[in-house]
Design a protein around this motif. Structure first.
Motif, PDB file in Angstrom:
ATOM      1  N   ALA A   1      -5.706  -3.359  -6.049  1.00  0.00           N
ATOM      2  CA  ALA A   1      -5.590  -2.386  -4.784  1.00  0.00           C
ATOM      3  C   ALA A   1      -5.175  -3.278  -3.600  1.00  0.00           C
ATOM      4  O   ALA A   1      -4.264  -3.107  -2.554  1.00  0.00           O
ATOM      5  N   ASP A   2      -5.469  -4.715  -3.804  1.00  0.00           N
ATOM      6  CA  ASP A   2      -4.868  -5.762  -2.759  1.00  0.00           C
ATOM      7  C   ASP A   2      -3.713  -6.581  -3.353  1.00  0.00           C
ATOM      8  O   ASP A   2      -3.520  -7.787  -3.292  1.00  0.00           O
ATOM      9  N   SER A   3      -2.669  -5.710  -3.607  1.00  0.00           N
ATOM     10  CA  SER A   3      -1.356  -6.217  -3.886  1.00  0.00           C
ATOM     11  C   SER A   3      -0.237  -5.619  -3.025  1.00  0.00           C
ATOM     12  O   SER A   3      -0.083  -4.315  -2.828  1.00  0.00           O
ATOM     13  N   PRO A   4       0.739  -6.706  -2.788  1.00  0.00           N
ATOM     14  CA  PRO A   4       1.987  -6.203  -1.915  1.00  0.00           C
ATOM     15  C   PRO A   4       2.627  -5.057  -2.652  1.00  0.00           C
ATOM     16  O   PRO A   4       3.429  -4.279  -2.112  1.00  0.00           O
ATOM     17  N   ASP A   5       2.524  -4.976  -3.924  1.00  0.00           N
ATOM     18  CA  ASP A   5       3.396  -4.085  -4.635  1.00  0.00           C
ATOM     19  C   ASP A   5       3.137  -2.602  -4.746  1.00  0.00           C
ATOM     20  O   ASP A   5       3.728  -1.837  -4.915  1.00  0.00           O
ATOM     21  N   VAL A   6       1.522  -2.462  -4.277  1.00  0.00           N
ATOM     22  CA  VAL A   6       1.078  -0.974  -4.177  1.00  0.00           C
ATOM     23  C   VAL A   6       1.036  -0.533  -2.925  1.00  0.00           C
ATOM     24  O   VAL A   6       0.681   0.612  -2.603  1.00  0.00           O
ATOM     25  N   ILE A   7       1.299  -1.208  -1.932  1.00  0.00           N
ATOM     26  CA  ILE A   7       1.278  -0.807  -0.587  1.00  0.00           C
ATOM     27  C   ILE A   7       2.924  -0.419   0.319  1.00  0.00           C
ATOM     28  O   ILE A   7       3.676  -1.276   0.097  1.00  0.00           O
ATOM     29  N   ASP A   8       2.859   0.728   0.747  1.00  0.00           N
ATOM     30  CA  ASP A   8       4.057   1.064   1.584  1.00  0.00           C
ATOM     31  C   ASP A   8       3.904   0.405   3.020  1.00  0.00           C
ATOM     32  O   ASP A   8       3.134   1.081   3.705  1.00  0.00           O
ATOM     33  N   THR A   9       4.646  -0.462   3.523  1.00  0.00           N
ATOM     34  CA  THR A   9       4.447  -1.024   4.697  1.00  0.00           C
ATOM     35  C   THR A   9       5.510  -0.431   5.923  1.00  0.00           C
ATOM     36  O   THR A   9       5.355  -1.005   6.937  1.00  0.00           O
ATOM     37  N   ARG A  10       6.254   0.389   5.617  1.00  0.00           N
ATOM     38  CA  ARG A  10       7.273   0.755   6.320  1.00  0.00           C
ATOM     39  C   ARG A  10       6.710   1.356   7.865  1.00  0.00           C
ATOM     40  O   ARG A  10       7.188   1.265   8.822  1.00  0.00           O
ATOM     41  N   ASP A  11       5.779   2.220   7.548  1.00  0.00           N
ATOM     42  CA  ASP A  11       5.093   2.851   8.946  1.00  0.00           C
ATOM     43  C   ASP A  11       4.366   1.875   9.822  1.00  0.00           C
ATOM     44  O   ASP A  11       4.541   1.765  10.893  1.00  0.00           O
ATOM     45  N   PHE A  12       3.658   1.001   9.214  1.00  0.00           N
ATOM     46  CA  PHE A  12       3.164   0.004   9.692  1.00  0.00           C
ATOM     47  C   PHE A  12       3.877  -1.082  10.347  1.00  0.00           C
ATOM     48  O   PHE A  12       3.973  -1.147  11.682  1.00  0.00           O
ATOM     49  N   ARG A  13       5.044  -1.399   9.685  1.00  0.00           N
ATOM     50  CA  ARG A  13       6.080  -2.391  10.403  1.00  0.00           C
ATOM     51  C   ARG A  13       6.884  -1.553  11.536  1.00  0.00           C
ATOM     52  O   ARG A  13       7.078  -2.217  12.403  1.00  0.00           O
ATOM     53  N   GLU A  14       7.128  -0.338  11.468  1.00  0.00           N
ATOM     54  CA  GLU A  14       7.749   0.416  12.495  1.00  0.00           C
ATOM     55  C   GLU A  14       6.805   0.718  13.578  1.00  0.00           C
ATOM     56  O   GLU A  14       7.132   0.261  15.030  1.00  0.00           O
ATOM     57  N   ARG A  15       5.739   1.140  13.321  1.00  0.00           N
ATOM     58  CA  ARG A  15       4.695   1.293  14.411  1.00  0.00           C
ATOM     59  C   ARG A  15       4.178   0.110  15.210  1.00  0.00           C
ATOM     60  O   ARG A  15       4.028   0.131  16.532  1.00  0.00           O
ATOM     61  N   PHE A  16       4.407  -1.157  14.690  1.00  0.00           N
ATOM     62  CA  PHE A  16       4.106  -2.231  15.442  1.00  0.00           C
ATOM     63  C   PHE A  16       5.137  -3.209  15.632  1.00  0.00           C
ATOM     64  O   PHE A  16       5.020  -4.414  15.874  1.00  0.00           O
ATOM     65  N   GLY A  17       6.249  -2.575  15.752  1.00  0.00           N
ATOM     66  CA  GLY A  17       7.501  -3.436  16.016  1.00  0.00           C
ATOM     67  C   GLY A  17       8.112  -4.817  15.270  1.00  0.00           C
ATOM     68  O   GLY A  17       8.658  -5.762  15.521  1.00  0.00           O
TER      69      GLY A  17
END
Length: 179
Positions: free
Chosen positions: A1-17
């Protein structure tokens, strides 16, 4: 669960610039006056100093009674740098996208462990100005003392500043320490 391979970061990265070329330092923490605020305020200060010449950003995930002081310092720092170098996201129910988006993590205890699980280099902070990069030469200290420290109540932030500068200026070192 705490692996970068299983997390989609696109929304987070866009939301916080998040922008290409920035070195993003993340902390996930209670914004408490006790045990937490000192290291958070010190990190904002260091990013304000380093941000004059380096493309560094500090993303603070969490909420608590120290938030107004952090927001005030963030506003001054951002105005001084002419960019959004300090970002407060507020509390996130699931902060995994923050860890996965980080280039480095600053924290203590479980947050430092989670940063390592995500393959990020970690600067461990504590009270009294304590700050130390987790690397092979400091691993024995943290194994014995835990992922926290108490400094000698120094007024400067030289240790954190030097460690962050090393990570930003040496992507290879950051990658190796994360691995």
């Amino acid at each position: 669960a705490d692996s970068p391979d299983v997390i989609d970061t696109r929304d987070f990265r866009e939301r916080f610039g998040f922008a290409s070329g920035d070195f993003n330092v993340v902390t996930v923490s209670r914004l408490a006056n006790y045990m937490k605020a000192e290291s958070l305020l010190r990190t904002v200060s260091v990013v304000g100093e380093l941000g004059r010449t380096l493309p560094i950003r500090f993303i603070i995930v969490g909420d608590g009674e120290a938030r107004p002081a952090l927001e005030a310092m963030a506003e001054k720092t951002n105005a001084s740098l002419g960019r959004r170098a300090i970002v407060l996201t507020g509390e996130l129910v699931d902060p995994r996208a923050a860890y996965a988006s980080a280039d480095a993590v600053i924290g203590m205890g479980g947050s430092a462990l989670r940063g390592m699980a995500f393959g990020k280099p970690v600067i461990v902070v504590g009270e009294g100005g304590f700050s130390r990069l987790l690397e092979p030469t400091s691993a024995a200290y943290f194994t014995y003392k835990g992922l926290y420290g108490i400094g000698s109540k120094v007024e400067h932030n030289n240790d954190m500043s030097a460690d962050l500068r090393r990570l930003v200026e040496s992507p290879r070192l950051a990658l190796e320490l994360g691995q």
